[in-house]
Design a protein around this motif. Sequence first.
Motif, PDB file in Angstrom:
ATOM      1  N   UNK A   5     -21.106 -55.806 -66.617  1.00 13.90           N
ATOM      2  CA  UNK A   5     -20.277 -56.564 -65.689  1.00 13.90           C
ATOM      3  C   UNK A   5     -19.767 -55.634 -64.601  1.00 13.90           C
ATOM      4  N   UNK A   6     -20.040 -55.967 -63.353  1.00 10.34           N
ATOM      5  CA  UNK A   6     -19.538 -55.196 -62.222  1.00 10.34           C
ATOM      6  C   UNK A   6     -18.097 -55.588 -61.920  1.00 10.34           C
ATOM      7  N   UNK A   7     -17.287 -54.587 -61.575  1.00  8.86           N
ATOM      8  CA  UNK A   7     -15.879 -54.806 -61.264  1.00  8.86           C
ATOM      9  C   UNK A   7     -15.576 -54.335 -59.849  1.00  8.86           C
ATOM     10  N   UNK A   8     -14.553 -54.954 -59.252  1.00 11.08           N
ATOM     11  CA  UNK A   8     -14.204 -54.619 -57.878  1.00 11.08           C
ATOM     12  C   UNK A   8     -12.688 -54.607 -57.699  1.00 11.08           C
ATOM     13  N   UNK A   9     -12.274 -53.982 -56.602  1.00  6.43           N
ATOM     14  CA  UNK A   9     -10.905 -54.031 -56.103  1.00  6.43           C
ATOM     15  C   UNK A   9      -9.893 -53.668 -57.192  1.00  6.43           C
ATOM     16  N   UNK A  10      -8.831 -54.479 -57.312  1.00  8.60           N
ATOM     17  CA  UNK A  10      -7.738 -54.116 -58.217  1.00  8.60           C
ATOM     18  C   UNK A  10      -8.119 -54.069 -59.675  1.00  8.60           C
ATOM     19  N   UNK A 153     -11.424 -51.715 -47.068  1.00  8.69           N
ATOM     20  CA  UNK A 153     -12.186 -52.894 -47.465  1.00  8.69           C
ATOM     21  C   UNK A 153     -13.291 -52.510 -48.441  1.00  8.69           C
ATOM     22  N   UNK A 154     -13.515 -53.400 -49.399  1.00  4.74           N
ATOM     23  CA  UNK A 154     -14.590 -53.239 -50.366  1.00  4.74           C
ATOM     24  C   UNK A 154     -15.352 -54.552 -50.458  1.00  4.74           C
ATOM     25  N   UNK A 155     -16.664 -54.484 -50.695  1.00  5.76           N
ATOM     26  CA  UNK A 155     -17.470 -55.701 -50.769  1.00  5.76           C
ATOM     27  C   UNK A 155     -18.472 -55.619 -51.908  1.00  5.76           C
ATOM     28  N   UNK A 156     -18.747 -56.765 -52.482  1.00  3.72           N
ATOM     29  CA  UNK A 156     -19.909 -56.948 -53.356  1.00  3.72           C
ATOM     30  C   UNK A 156     -21.030 -57.332 -52.393  1.00  3.72           C
ATOM     31  N   UNK A 208     -17.636 -74.923 -30.521  1.00  9.69           N
ATOM     32  CA  UNK A 208     -17.367 -73.492 -30.717  1.00  9.69           C
ATOM     33  C   UNK A 208     -16.005 -73.270 -31.367  1.00  9.69           C
ATOM     34  N   UNK A 209     -14.980 -73.938 -30.841  1.00  3.90           N
ATOM     35  CA  UNK A 209     -13.641 -73.774 -31.393  1.00  3.90           C
ATOM     36  C   UNK A 209     -13.583 -74.201 -32.856  1.00  3.90           C
ATOM     37  N   UNK A 210     -14.152 -75.361 -33.151  1.00  2.00           N
ATOM     38  CA  UNK A 210     -14.113 -75.878 -34.520  1.00  2.00           C
ATOM     39  C   UNK A 210     -14.904 -74.992 -35.475  1.00  2.00           C
ATOM     40  N   UNK A 211     -16.085 -74.571 -35.052  1.00  4.39           N
ATOM     41  CA  UNK A 211     -16.942 -73.764 -35.921  1.00  4.39           C
ATOM     42  C   UNK A 211     -16.352 -72.387 -36.173  1.00  4.39           C
ATOM     43  N   UNK A 212     -15.720 -71.798 -35.166  1.00  2.58           N
ATOM     44  CA  UNK A 212     -15.114 -70.479 -35.335  1.00  2.58           C
ATOM     45  C   UNK A 212     -13.984 -70.523 -36.349  1.00  2.58           C
ATOM     46  N   UNK A 213     -13.120 -71.529 -36.251  1.00  2.36           N
ATOM     47  CA  UNK A 213     -12.027 -71.658 -37.214  1.00  2.36           C
ATOM     48  C   UNK A 213     -12.570 -71.889 -38.630  1.00  2.36           C
ATOM     49  N   UNK A 214     -13.583 -72.732 -38.733  1.00  2.00           N
ATOM     50  CA  UNK A 214     -14.171 -73.005 -40.044  1.00  2.00           C
ATOM     51  C   UNK A 214     -14.747 -71.722 -40.646  1.00  2.00           C
ATOM     52  N   UNK A 215     -15.415 -70.921 -39.817  1.00  2.00           N
ATOM     53  CA  UNK A 215     -16.062 -69.702 -40.312  1.00  2.00           C
ATOM     54  C   UNK A 215     -15.058 -68.715 -40.877  1.00  2.00           C
ATOM     55  N   UNK A 216     -13.956 -68.470 -40.185  1.00  2.00           N
ATOM     56  CA  UNK A 216     -13.006 -67.476 -40.672  1.00  2.00           C
ATOM     57  C   UNK A 216     -12.297 -67.966 -41.928  1.00  2.00           C
ATOM     58  N   UNK A 217     -11.959 -69.272 -41.979  1.00  2.00           N
ATOM     59  CA  UNK A 217     -11.289 -69.784 -43.176  1.00  2.00           C
ATOM     60  C   UNK A 217     -12.233 -69.773 -44.375  1.00  2.00           C
ATOM     61  N   UNK A 218     -13.482 -70.124 -44.161  1.00  2.00           N
ATOM     62  CA  UNK A 218     -14.458 -70.116 -45.254  1.00  2.00           C
ATOM     63  C   UNK A 218     -14.745 -68.687 -45.708  1.00  2.00           C
ATOM     64  N   UNK A 219     -14.827 -67.767 -44.775  1.00  2.00           N
ATOM     65  CA  UNK A 219     -15.051 -66.364 -45.132  1.00  2.00           C
ATOM     66  C   UNK A 219     -13.934 -65.854 -46.032  1.00  2.00           C
ATOM     67  N   UNK A 220     -12.687 -66.199 -45.694  1.00  2.00           N
ATOM     68  CA  UNK A 220     -11.542 -65.731 -46.479  1.00  2.00           C
ATOM     69  C   UNK A 220     -11.461 -66.408 -47.843  1.00  2.00           C
ATOM     70  N   UNK A 221     -12.184 -67.511 -48.022  1.00  2.00           N
ATOM     71  CA  UNK A 221     -12.156 -68.224 -49.296  1.00  2.00           C
ATOM     72  C   UNK A 221     -13.291 -67.828 -50.231  1.00  2.00           C
ATOM     73  N   UNK A 222     -14.483 -67.548 -49.687  1.00  2.00           N
ATOM     74  CA  UNK A 222     -15.665 -67.442 -50.548  1.00  2.00           C
ATOM     75  C   UNK A 222     -16.388 -66.102 -50.523  1.00  2.00           C
ATOM     76  N   UNK A 223     -16.245 -65.324 -49.469  1.00  2.00           N
ATOM     77  CA  UNK A 223     -17.044 -64.102 -49.347  1.00  2.00           C
ATOM     78  C   UNK A 223     -16.378 -62.976 -50.127  1.00  2.00           C
ATOM     79  N   UNK A 224     -17.088 -62.341 -51.077  1.00  2.00           N
ATOM     80  CA  UNK A 224     -16.472 -61.306 -51.921  1.00  2.00           C
ATOM     81  C   UNK A 224     -16.270 -59.981 -51.184  1.00  2.00           C
ATOM     82  N   UNK A 225     -15.230 -59.993 -50.356  1.00  2.00           N
ATOM     83  CA  UNK A 225     -14.755 -58.803 -49.654  1.00  2.00           C
ATOM     84  C   UNK A 225     -13.262 -58.700 -49.938  1.00  2.00           C
ATOM     85  N   UNK A 226     -12.805 -57.491 -50.268  1.00  2.00           N
ATOM     86  CA  UNK A 226     -11.410 -57.290 -50.645  1.00  2.00           C
ATOM     87  C   UNK A 226     -10.751 -56.295 -49.709  1.00  2.00           C
TER      88      UNK A 226
END
Length: 249
Positions: A5-10, A153-156, A208-226
């Motif tokens: 099992x790989x571990x990350x961050x804290x 920052x750390x990422x899987x 553009x405005x709608x997609x940009x907001x969606x991208x940053x919120x989704x990134x902060x929810x699902x992308x394994x970066x700490x």
Amino acid sequence: MKLTIQLFAGIAERLNTSQLFFEFDGDTPTASILKEQLSAAYPEAASQIRSSFLAVNQMYAPADTILRAEDELALIPPVSGGDGSSSPEYNKQDSPQTQEHRTEDGLFLITDAALSVEATTKLVITANHGATLTFVGTTREMTGDQRTIFLEYEAYVPMALSQMSAIGAEISERWPGVQTAISHRIGKVDVEEISVIIAVSSPHRSDCYDASRYAIEKLKQTVPIWKKEVWEDGSEWKGHQLGPWNPMN
């Protein structure tokens, strides 16, 4: 059954390792039972383990997912930060070479080198798009009375790239014709330096405005970066700030 099992961050800091070799006790290994056994075996990290999701072969796994010995397993703390714990005993060795990882289409990048707004934006500019919007996230010095010295920052990486690419595909489906590129920094990021760039283009500006907001919120929810905030008097992995975390919603 022996599982790796790989571990990350804290969690990695708390247990002072980035990889666990764990003997599963039972006949039917599932994601939820594995987390229960890990919590019992490592009580010092139990709260972090319970709030994490298990990734199986670089995909978030439902609780009833059956595990196999050959699966690539990773314990994913709440993303866009870690689990709120830190330990001075855990130190990564800095790589002497620049790390750069990019998807095959070139649109999604994770690197420990400085990011280029121009280079990321250029990826989405096309002849038939009349609107391009670029979001740039930088390290903020002051958060209330707390002064940040730098961020780490750390990422899987393989899963992070896959999730970033999935965001691009979701945006293209929601807003047909919109093109997306995301670049994210890992490693040490000083105050005023860029940590993330999201560029989107479309035939018309409203998408553009709608997609940009969606991208940053989704990134902060699902992308394994700490993200770890480092202050003059300590440090802390910053966890998900929007309530109970569920990257599968």
